[in-house]
Design an enzyme around this catalytic site. Structure first.
Site, PDB file in Angstrom:
ATOM      1  CE  LYS A 134      -1.990   4.902  -4.590  1.00 48.35           C
ATOM      2  NZ  LYS A 134      -1.483   4.974  -3.210  1.00 48.35           N
TER       3      LYS A 134
HETATM    4  N1  PMP Z   1      -2.556   4.736   2.946  1.00 48.96           N
HETATM    5  C1  PMP Z   1      -1.692   5.325   2.107  1.00 48.96           C
HETATM    6  C2  PMP Z   1      -1.138   6.653   2.466  1.00 48.96           C
HETATM    7  C3  PMP Z   1      -1.315   4.695   0.911  1.00 48.96           C
HETATM    8  O1  PMP Z   1      -0.447   5.267   0.074  1.00 48.96           O
HETATM    9  C4  PMP Z   1      -1.831   3.414   0.618  1.00 48.96           C
HETATM   10  C5  PMP Z   1      -1.411   2.686  -0.631  1.00 48.96           C
HETATM   11  N2  PMP Z   1      -2.218   2.980  -1.718  1.00 48.96           N
HETATM   12  C6  PMP Z   1      -2.732   2.843   1.522  1.00 48.96           C
HETATM   13  C7  PMP Z   1      -3.076   3.532   2.680  1.00 48.96           C
HETATM   14  C8  PMP Z   1      -3.352   1.501   1.267  1.00 48.96           C
HETATM   15  O2  PMP Z   1      -4.259   1.559   0.193  1.00 48.96           O
HETATM   16  P1  PMP Z   1      -4.532   0.291  -0.695  1.00 48.96           P
HETATM   17  O3  PMP Z   1      -4.843  -0.818   0.225  1.00 48.96           O
HETATM   18  O4  PMP Z   1      -5.698   0.657  -1.530  1.00 48.96           O
HETATM   19  O5  PMP Z   1      -3.301   0.034  -1.475  1.00 48.96           O
END
Ligand code: PMP
Length: 296
Positions: free
Chosen positions: A149
């Site tokens: 991330k």
């Molecule tokens: N895809 C993207 C591009 C994101 O930014 C997020 C948010 N973190 C997600 C998917 C979903 O991830 P999560 O369920 O871990 O928040």
């Protein structure tokens, strides 16, 4: 609001950094985002261990040598929630480079680690959104480390969201580098086709923790699921679609470009959404391991 910054609690306004901060210019920060929900036992962070592990994984991809391990970061999240007396909200761990080195491969820049929190109640609405397929593609797994991330990834997400909003849509749906359905700017994509829950493979998207939770909940509910490529041409043959992510939890999709779904939220989306809320808010025991109650 008090934030945790480099090991101590500071007022939001105290957290100031130089204009020549590396991460501001080059997108060289890593972060994560998790929710904590009000439960009978007090506020409980949802899948905290997995979020912290992912944060550490993201930091390693950028060679950020964090001076805090999983235990210290978990405590920092707990402390920040506690000191702000929040019952439900969002926690944002972030590691970034401040001043001291403007080289791309900065080795002398100051490394900072912070946890910010803000109040956020669970979404109760089931209002469905209209989505457009973006002209921007999700980055190829060969162009970046999709599983990390990195703040820099969000340039792609911002462009896609802006384009969708300019066109009068609520949200964008990005295709992957091969032209299959990937994900939204900040959430994973699911469709339901003939009773089967389908979502794109982890290697081609940011494989979210909510996505993983939805697949696990589907298994527990006896809903069959498949992780596979979804061609955009297949969308009209699907009966339901939704986005899933920490921020949106599960948001039903009413239409993708010209394809409108007959019911939004559809029955599978409704069941998963309810099961997710029960797991997050502590109304069931089976997924108790997903909740980390904030120690008093
Ligand atoms: N895809 C993207 C591009 C994101 O930014 C997020 C948010 N973190 C997600 C998917 C979903 O991830 P999560 O369920 O871990 O928040």
């Amino acid at each position: 609001m008090l934030f945790w910054l480099d090991g101590r609690l500071v007022e939001e306004a105290e957290a100031r950094f130089p204009l020549l901060s590396h991460s501001l210019h080059y997108g060289s920060a890593v972060f994560d985002g998790l929710r904590f929900y009000e439960t009978a036992e007090g506020p409980a962070a949802f899948r905290l261990e997995e979020h912290i592990e992912r944060f550490l994984h993201s930091a390693r991809q950028f060679r950020l040598a964090l001076p805090y391990g999983a235990g210290a970061l978990r405590d920092a999240v707990f402390q920040t929630i506690r000191v702000n007396a929040l019952r439900a909200g969002y926690a944002r761990p972030i590691a970034f480079l401040g001043g001291g080195d403007m080289e791309l491969n900065a080795v002398k820049a100051d490394l900072h680690v912070a946890v910010a929190v803000w109040p956020w109640s669970p979404r109760l609405g089931t209002e469905a959104i209209r989505v457009r397929v973006s002209s921007y593609r999700r980055s190829s797994p060969k162009s970046t480390v999709l599983s990390a991330k990195l703040t820099g990834h969000y340039a792609n997400s911002i462009l896609a969201r802006q384009e969708a909003r300019d066109g009068g849509f609520h949200e964008a749906l990005l295709l992957d580098h091969e032209g299959n359905v990937a994900e939204g700017p900040g959430a994973n994509f699911f469709a339901v086709k003939d009773g089967v829950l389908v979502t794109p493979p982890a290697e081609k998207v940011f494989a979210g923790i909510t996505r993983d939770s939805m697949l696990a909940l589907a298994g527990a509910l006896g809903i069959p699921s498949e992780v596979r490529d979804i061609a955009p041409a297949e969308l009209p043959a699907c009966q339901e679609a939704f986005f899933a992510g920490t921020a949106v939890e599960a948001v039903p999709i009413a239409a993708i470009d010209g394809t409108a779904f007959a019911t939004a939220p559809g029955p599978v989306t409704e069941r998963l959404k309810a099961a997710f809320a029960d797991a997050a808010c502590g109304r069931e025991r089976r997924f108790a391991r997903w909740r980390s109650v904030v120690p008093r």
